[in-house]
Design an enzyme around this catalytic site. Structure first.
Site, mmCIF file in Angstrom:
data_model
loop_
_atom_site.group_PDB
_atom_site.id
_atom_site.type_symbol
_atom_site.label_atom_id
_atom_site.label_comp_id
_atom_site.label_asym_id
_atom_site.label_seq_id
_atom_site.Cartn_x
_atom_site.Cartn_y
_atom_site.Cartn_z
ATOM 1 N N CYS A 203 48.556 47.422 45.393
ATOM 2 C CA CYS A 203 47.347 48.253 45.320
ATOM 3 C C CYS A 203 47.831 49.675 45.489
ATOM 4 O O CYS A 203 48.204 50.075 46.594
ATOM 5 C CB CYS A 203 46.339 47.895 46.412
ATOM 6 S SG CYS A 203 44.964 49.079 46.496
ATOM 7 N N CYS B 120 45.081 51.908 47.847
ATOM 8 C CA CYS B 120 44.989 51.730 49.307
ATOM 9 C C CYS B 120 45.690 50.430 49.699
ATOM 10 O O CYS B 120 46.913 50.423 49.868
ATOM 11 C CB CYS B 120 43.553 51.784 49.791
ATOM 12 S SG CYS B 120 42.391 50.748 48.883
ATOM 13 N N SER B 121 44.938 49.325 49.827
ATOM 14 C CA SER B 121 45.569 48.088 50.287
ATOM 15 C C SER B 121 44.751 46.872 49.868
ATOM 16 O O SER B 121 44.701 45.882 50.583
ATOM 17 C CB SER B 121 45.715 48.115 51.807
ATOM 18 O OG SER B 121 44.466 48.436 52.402
ATOM 19 N N CYS B 122 44.074 46.943 48.698
ATOM 20 C CA CYS B 122 43.244 45.831 48.228
ATOM 21 C C CYS B 122 44.105 44.573 48.104
ATOM 22 O O CYS B 122 45.218 44.615 47.567
ATOM 23 C CB CYS B 122 42.607 46.175 46.883
ATOM 24 S SG CYS B 122 41.500 47.592 46.980
#
Lengths: 213, 112
Positions: A115, A118-120
């Site tokens: 991602c 961000c951090s999906c």
């Protein structure tokens, strides 16, 4: 003498307040207590989420899905067609898997998930993401130089194997279906699930070993 | 520099600090209840992460969760009746409560 006393007083002061939580911990306490008071969330929801993700929901869920895909051709077809729908068979739908796509490794293609924003991540299927997945370095380099990143993870890809990098978003997350290792033809799904690593479902691991985890 | 997982290493805790877990739990609860959207969360967290990167902060879990908390505070103030000033005041109330509570006793907010 005055300076000694002031240091002593400061030390006593520090000791007395040493149980004061860190600044971010206090900010979270402020946020949580206000959100509960205003009816935005309930304490039970927060506590049960933390217990679930701390103690129960992890990559064994994803491994069970991969093992089923390896052993059940109908499920495999449904998983590749609509992964979000297929994982409902297991009751694994939930946080961040409303839209999920399964991407399958083959002898000439390797898939890698990131991602960049961000951090999906498909939390309800793989549990909390590893810290490296959230790092700025992984988010930037896995797109720019995926083969080099893979080599650092111990995956040395032959030149004729293509790398496909999938950039997760809030709307669409991914799971990699690794290749089933040779020599496992007689294994059942439970035994197969034991060799599927978390990293193989992100794409930072490729050739699974036959040692049961 | 990355490295393969060591299968013989003992499993570490999923969350290094309780506030890490609480931050993500509150964010997920607010998304589930419709107070914030998943897309807004991703955009705001992404912006907070870019800001930490631009500020030269270390690329660590602590930095990540700090950015997540900043994003959560931003969205709460933007989308709910809990303002930034409310959050600051409540933090001060918690600090006062900790300072007034003898060590070992449960810390409670003054109901007044």
């Amino acid at each position: 003498m005055a300076s000694f006393k002031s240091e002593e007083v400061a030390a006593i002061h520090r000791h007395l307040h040493s149980h004061l939580p860190s600044d971010p911990a206090l900010r979270v306490k402020a946020l949580e207590s206000l959100a509960i008071e205003k009816g935005l969330v309930t304490a039970e929801t927060i506590d049960s989420w933390i217990e679930a993700y701390r103690d129960h929901i992890g990559p064994k869920r994803g491994a069970a899905v991969v093992a089923r895909a390896w052993t059940d051709t109908d499920f495999h077809a449904r998983l590749m067609d609509d992964a979000a729908e297929a994982i409902r068979d297991f009751g694994f739908e939930g946080s961040a898997t409303g839209h999920l796509k399964a991407v399958e490794n083959t002898s000439d293609t390797h898939n890698l998930i990131v991602c960049t924003l961000c951090s999906c991540y498909p939390f309800s299927l793989l549990g909390m993401s590893p810290s490296w997945y959230k790092s700025a370095e992984y988010r930037a380099r896995s797109v720019r130089e995926p083969r080099k990143v893979l080599a650092e993870f111990g995956v040395d890809l032959a030149r004729d194997i293509a790398v496909r990098v999938w950039d997760s978003t809030a709307e669409l997350r991914y799971i990699v279906i690794p290749q089933r290792p040779k020599g496992t033809e007689s294994w059942d799904a439970d035994r197969l699930a034991g060799i599927v690593t978390r990293n193989s479902m992100i794409g930072t691991d490729r050739d699974l070993t036959l040692e049961t985890c | 520099m990355f490295a393969p997982d060591d299968p013989l290493a003992p499993a570490g805790p999923v969350f290094a600090e309780p506030w890490h877990a609480q931050t993500l739990a509150i964010a997920d609860a607010l998304i589930s209840s419709g107070h914030i959207t998943a897309a807004d969360w991703a955009e705001t967290l992404g912006a907070a992460l870019r800001a930490t990167d631009a500020a030269g902060r270390a690329d660590t879990s602590e930095t990540y969760y700090g950015a997540a908390l900043t994003a959560l505070e931003t969205l709460t103030a933007r989308n709910t009746l809990v303002s930034a000033a409310d959050l600051l005041l409540r933090k001060q109330q918690w600090i006062a409560a900790y300072r007034q509570t003898p060590h070992g006793k449960p810390v409670m907010l003054d109901p007044g």
